[in-house]
Scaffold this motif. Structure first.
Motif, short mmCIF file in Angstrom:
data_model
loop_
_atom_site.label_atom_id
_atom_site.label_comp_id
_atom_site.label_asym_id
_atom_site.label_seq_id
_atom_site.Cartn_x
_atom_site.Cartn_y
_atom_site.Cartn_z
N LEU B 295 13.56 -5.04 53.81
CA LEU B 295 13.64 -5.15 52.36
C LEU B 295 12.41 -5.84 51.77
CD1 LEU B 295 17.40 -6.07 52.23
CD2 LEU B 295 16.36 -3.95 51.38
N LEU B 296 11.77 -6.68 52.59
CA LEU B 296 10.53 -7.32 52.14
C LEU B 296 9.42 -6.27 52.13
CD1 LEU B 296 9.27 -10.07 51.39
CD2 LEU B 296 8.67 -10.34 53.79
N LEU B 297 9.40 -5.46 53.16
CA LEU B 297 8.34 -4.45 53.26
C LEU B 297 8.47 -3.39 52.18
CD1 LEU B 297 8.03 -4.02 57.12
CD2 LEU B 297 6.25 -4.75 55.53
N ASP B 298 9.71 -3.03 51.84
CA ASP B 298 9.84 -1.97 50.83
C ASP B 298 9.83 -2.53 49.41
OD1 ASP B 298 12.36 -2.76 49.98
OD2 ASP B 298 13.43 -1.24 51.10
N GLY B 299 9.64 -3.84 49.29
CA GLY B 299 9.45 -4.42 47.97
C GLY B 299 10.72 -4.86 47.28
N THR B 300 11.87 -4.64 47.90
CA THR B 300 13.11 -5.08 47.27
C THR B 300 13.14 -6.60 47.17
OG1 THR B 300 14.24 -3.18 48.22
CG2 THR B 300 15.61 -4.97 47.39
N PHE B 301 12.75 -7.25 48.24
CA PHE B 301 12.61 -8.71 48.19
C PHE B 301 11.13 -9.04 48.00
CE2 PHE B 301 16.45 -11.17 49.27
CZ PHE B 301 17.35 -10.13 49.35
N ALA B 302 10.89 -10.01 47.14
CA ALA B 302 9.50 -10.39 46.89
C ALA B 302 9.02 -11.42 47.89
CB ALA B 302 9.36 -10.94 45.47
N ALA B 303 9.94 -12.24 48.36
CA ALA B 303 9.55 -13.30 49.29
C ALA B 303 10.78 -13.77 50.05
CB ALA B 303 8.92 -14.46 48.53
#
Lengths: 347, 347
Positions: B295-303
């Motif tokens: 989810l971090l890689l696909d941009g759903t999570f920012a950090a």
DNA sequence: AATTTTTTGAGTTGCGCACATCAAAATCTT
DNA sequence: AAGATTTTGATGTGCGCAACTCAAAAAATT
């Protein structure tokens, strides 16, 4: 439920008895000495497996006891981060002494290839291992290769020389570090557009150059509203940085952020304060020093991208020791991470 | 220039000779055994200082050789982060074996105070040390204190019980972690205002509660444009989280960000994807798992705000061992840091 | 069958310290 | 001065392995 209660505590003697051979033969098999037939080797290995034998680290260490003289070549000068590494090495003095590891910190002019190469050549014979903060330069590469050729364990520290035959690199992925700084600036600006100033130590240093590269990548790819001003070189000197940033502020009225790839944050803070621009211009830099800590706390810097000098000092020692005594390295433990420090997670 | 070439390599025998006493007396002084006059003690200490004597770690270890049986109490269930800790402990099996450390991982229902207290009580006599992921509850505190009373070395892991007599806490400052998440969300929003949703595992867990506290602090203090919705409890379960977030999205049209204090990121990602809101709602969570990484890689999570489970596993072992053999702990090495992971510095 | 080569056994020594025990010497009491 | 007490010495053992040596046995070669 459990995990490894099969704590055997079998000794070499037990293995010898179980395999029906003598201690000497077991020793030959374990330490790869010649003169054992395949059949016997198999018998011994079977017994080792069956008894779940593993040599006791303390005993092996005590019995082996090779000399461990390590040299650490750090840049001379008032670089605070390098001083931190040196301090962390000294702080481990007790640990080193208890393991008969002699560490000599040698400060030298890392920026001059000839000097550094000569300094490296002078290590031959005097040390079993060396850690070097090295310039990425053909002469240095050759000097490192010569050391490795002579049987020395060599690791690069903080800044790598990937083309050399060094056994290991103790430091962070500086491209990732630069990218991280870029993402922080881009996201903290929240879509605002404008110009971003870059202050670097020296383009000749591989770590700075790589950070710059990673930073540029992210800004170009992900934050098209931002444009980079040409990097200015301040040699990590606060005075120079102050003058350079003052000029930047004067020349570029639409400056929205500043990225410092190296040290000398105090100079940047001073210039911003002079211009009354602190906290209006978003700043991100590297490494945690008393100056950068202060500037992070007072809000001048929004974030710092850092590496842990303590971890690096410990990792260096562990890696060199493992290399010298021919033991394995645990990659997970030796990976130095790119850390992000905000005011809130300041250690 | 140098640092500590005064590598003496003096042995106990040398000290005895230099002090003009017997080995036995030196041993009495060093290991604090009774029956040595002040005068002799001084003579011995002088000699130690003069010769710069330091006991060789390997020899001391070999000679002492106390049993080291450690229990690690982890929550049963499919918590990925706990599984990571367990995996990291298992990955160190060779290291443990070489030091005759037997680690037993015990999975139990950490959320039930009675069960956990009983499990703790059952450790007495079977182990020299224990690491516990513990609920902060009076019964647990008492159980820990009983263990300490019985002479066991006890450390808390990941979630602390500060009022207990545990010797050490292996984990991060969760208030700082929550503050860090708050600052990231506040700054990434760049001054935008709106509502922030909070998904938590359970308010009964001290680590989650502390994160929530720190998060709320920062939002209230530094980002007045943001307001927090009441936290929803999903028990770290992706299914529950999915349903809860779906409702949040439906109920609060001005939702600008989501903070997840625990696990189950996959459920949040799914709900966002369902609503077509991924990457529009800013998400920050904790711990690096296959799901959160994706989810971090696909941009759903920012950090992600994380702690290093490998570091924690190693730190736990080092600390327990030091406690059992009465040796000093290096605080700098054992401090677990609150790390920030963006897409760019993903390890 | 005699010779060489390879393989194995048996044993020693040392690494430096922790932890015993027992006896001898020094010091203090009464 | 005799005894009680404290302090010290001498000595040993064990921890588990590394690294040797030297001789004996087994196998391969001529």
């Amino acid at each position: 439920m459990n995990s490894q209660d099969l704590q055997s505590n079998a000794t070499l003697k037990d293995v010898a008895a179980a395999a029906g051979v003598s201690l000497a033969t077991v020793d030959r098999v374990i330490n790869g000495r010649p003169g054992v037939s395949d059949k016997t080797t198999r018998k011994v290995n079977d017994a080792i497996e069956r008894l779940n034998f593993h040599p006791l680290a303390a005993a092996a260490e005590l019995a082996r006891s090779r000399p461990c003289r390590f040299a650490v070549l750090l840049p001379r000068g008032d670089n605070r981060f390098m001083a931190d590494i040196a301090d962390n090495i000294r702080a481990q003095a007790a640990w080193f002494r208890a393991r008969r590891i002699a560490v000599e910190i040698i400060e030298t002019n890392v920026f001059d290839a000839d000097t550094l190469a000569a300094e490296l050549a002078a290590l031959t014979g005097r040390f079993e291992g060396a850690a070097v903060v090295a310039l990425d330069h053909p002469r240095i590469r050759a000097a490192i290769d010569d050391l490795v050729e002579s049987g020395m364990a060599v690791v690069t520290l903080v800044s790598d020389v990937p083309s050399s035959r060094r056994a290991h690199y103790v430091g962070i992925d500086n491209i990732a570090a630069g990218r991280t700084a870029g993402s922080l600036i881009g996201r903290f600006l929240g879509g605002r557009s404008g110009r971003v100033g870059v202050v670097t130590g020296s383009a000749a240093l591989r770590d700075h150059a790589e950070r710059l590269f990673g930073f540029g990548q992210v800004i170009a790819e992900e934050h098209p509203g931002l444009s980079l001003l040409p990097p200015v070189e301040g040699r990590d000197d606060p005075q120079q940085n102050r003058a350079l940033v003052a000029r930047l502020l004067a020349d570029a009225p639409d400056l929205v952020a500043l990225y410092n790839t190296g040290e000398g944050a105090a100079g940047i803070g001073a210039a911003l304060a002079d211009a009354g621009a602190a906290r209006r211009i978003l700043c991100v830099g590297h490494e945690l020093t008393p100056d950068s800590r202060r500037l992070l706390l007072d809000g001048t810097f929004a974030a710092l991208v850092v590496q842990d000098p303590g971890h690096e000092a410990r990792s260096m020692a562990r890696v060199l020791r493992a290399l010298v005594s021919g033991r394995p390295i645990l990659p997970a433990q030796e990976q130095i991470r790119v850390e992000v420090i905000l005011r809130d997670n300041l250690p």
